[in-house]
Design an enzyme around this catalytic site. Structure first.
Site, PDB file in Angstrom:
ATOM      1  N   SER A  39      -8.550   7.470   0.249  1.00 55.87           N
ATOM      2  CA  SER A  39      -7.989   8.195   0.726  1.00 55.87           C
ATOM      3  C   SER A  39      -7.031   8.681  -0.397  1.00 55.87           C
ATOM      4  O   SER A  39      -7.722   8.312  -1.373  1.00 55.87           O
ATOM      5  CB  SER A  39      -6.659   7.850   1.682  1.00 55.87           C
ATOM      6  OG  SER A  39      -6.090   6.932   0.570  1.00 55.87           O
ATOM      7  N   LYS A  61      -1.521   4.089  -8.685  1.00 51.31           N
ATOM      8  CA  LYS A  61      -2.316   4.694  -8.562  1.00 51.31           C
ATOM      9  C   LYS A  61      -1.892   5.689 -10.028  1.00 51.31           C
ATOM     10  O   LYS A  61      -1.016   6.397 -10.030  1.00 51.31           O
ATOM     11  CB  LYS A  61      -1.507   5.842  -7.730  1.00 51.31           C
ATOM     12  CG  LYS A  61      -2.410   6.897  -6.770  1.00 51.31           C
ATOM     13  CD  LYS A  61      -1.657   8.027  -5.682  1.00 51.31           C
ATOM     14  CE  LYS A  61      -1.917   8.812  -4.882  1.00 51.31           C
ATOM     15  NZ  LYS A  61      -1.653   9.205  -3.570  1.00 51.31           N
ATOM     16  N   SER A 102      -1.209   9.139   3.707  1.00 50.37           N
ATOM     17  CA  SER A 102      -2.760   8.161   2.334  1.00 50.37           C
ATOM     18  C   SER A 102      -1.878   6.933   2.785  1.00 50.37           C
ATOM     19  O   SER A 102      -2.962   6.189   2.310  1.00 50.37           O
ATOM     20  CB  SER A 102      -2.182   9.181   1.165  1.00 50.37           C
ATOM     21  OG  SER A 102      -1.607   8.249   0.776  1.00 50.37           O
TER      22      SER A 102
END
Length: 231
Positions: A203, A125, A229
């Protein structure tokens, strides 16, 4: 040797029989081994056009078994380029452009037991700092203010040190907040590969979920959990 080649073909998605058109045997310094019989055995099963033996003292120390290409008389590691069809990536580490994501051969790590994650690929991420890359946090304004990271964060570096290959950074909700696809303004939301392909995958860690669900050439992804999330 044929058994070894077959094992590589079954385990690796970069190596292909076409790479056997040219074979380089790397020999220990001072070794006078005769590779003619070995070449003959390989050529019975594959179309080999040439082979040579080179002393390990003449090559980079990092050269390992696997597929390579010759470019301007230099031996270069071969990579495979995959399409990011579901838009999970912000940027690929090799090359640092979209839409392709380049991955290395898994062959080199097949016998390196001291590195437990050798041969595994992962993406993170885009909130983790990666040396040389700017972090987006899913927000263009944040990206415009961020600077290329001077070092890779400890959580990711630990995985790299254990042998895993970082192949890129992944989409997320703006400033790590939950968004639905229609609310994603700065960066397009990733697609969900399940059902009809248009169910929400979004999300703050939506890109991490989409990528691992979409691509069998990734072994794992990293997300974060601020407010469910990653639930």
């Amino acid at each position: 040797m044929q058994d070894q080649i077959q094992a590589w073909l079954e385990a690796d998605d970069v190596f292909r029989p076409e790479f056997l058109a040219g074979i380089i045997f790397v020999t220990p310094e001072g070794c006078q081994a005769d590779y003619s019989s070995l070449f003959g055995g390989i050529s019975k099963h594959h179309r080999v056009e040439w082979w040579t033996a080179i002393s390990s003292s003449l090559l980079d120390e990092g050269l390992q078994s696997g597929p390579y290409v010759m470019v301007n008389r230099r031996i270069c590691k071969a990579l495979r380029l995959y399409d990011d069809v579901n838009g999970g990536f912000i940027v690929a580490t090799k090359p640092q452009v979209l839409p392709g994501v380049a991955v290395s051969s898994r062959i080199a790590g097949m016998k390196l037991e001291e590195r437990p994650l050798q041969g595994l690929r992962f993406a993170v991420k885009d909130v983790f700092e990666i040396e040389g890359l700017q972090t987006t946090a899913g927000n263009r304004a944040f990206y415009s203010l961020s600077k290329p990271a001077r070092a890779t964060c400890a959580a990711v570096q630990g995985l790299i040190d254990a042998g895993a290959e970082l192949i890129g950074t992944l989409q997320l909700g703006s400033l790590i907040a939950r968004e639905e696809p229609t609310e994603s303004v700065d960066f397009h939301a990733s697609f969900n590969p399940r059902a009809d392909g248009y169910q929400s995958a979004w999300s703050s860690s939506g890109g991490s979920g989409s990528a691992i669900a979409s691509y069998d050439w990734i072994n794992f992804t990293l997300g974060t959990d601020s407010k469910a999330s990653s639930a």
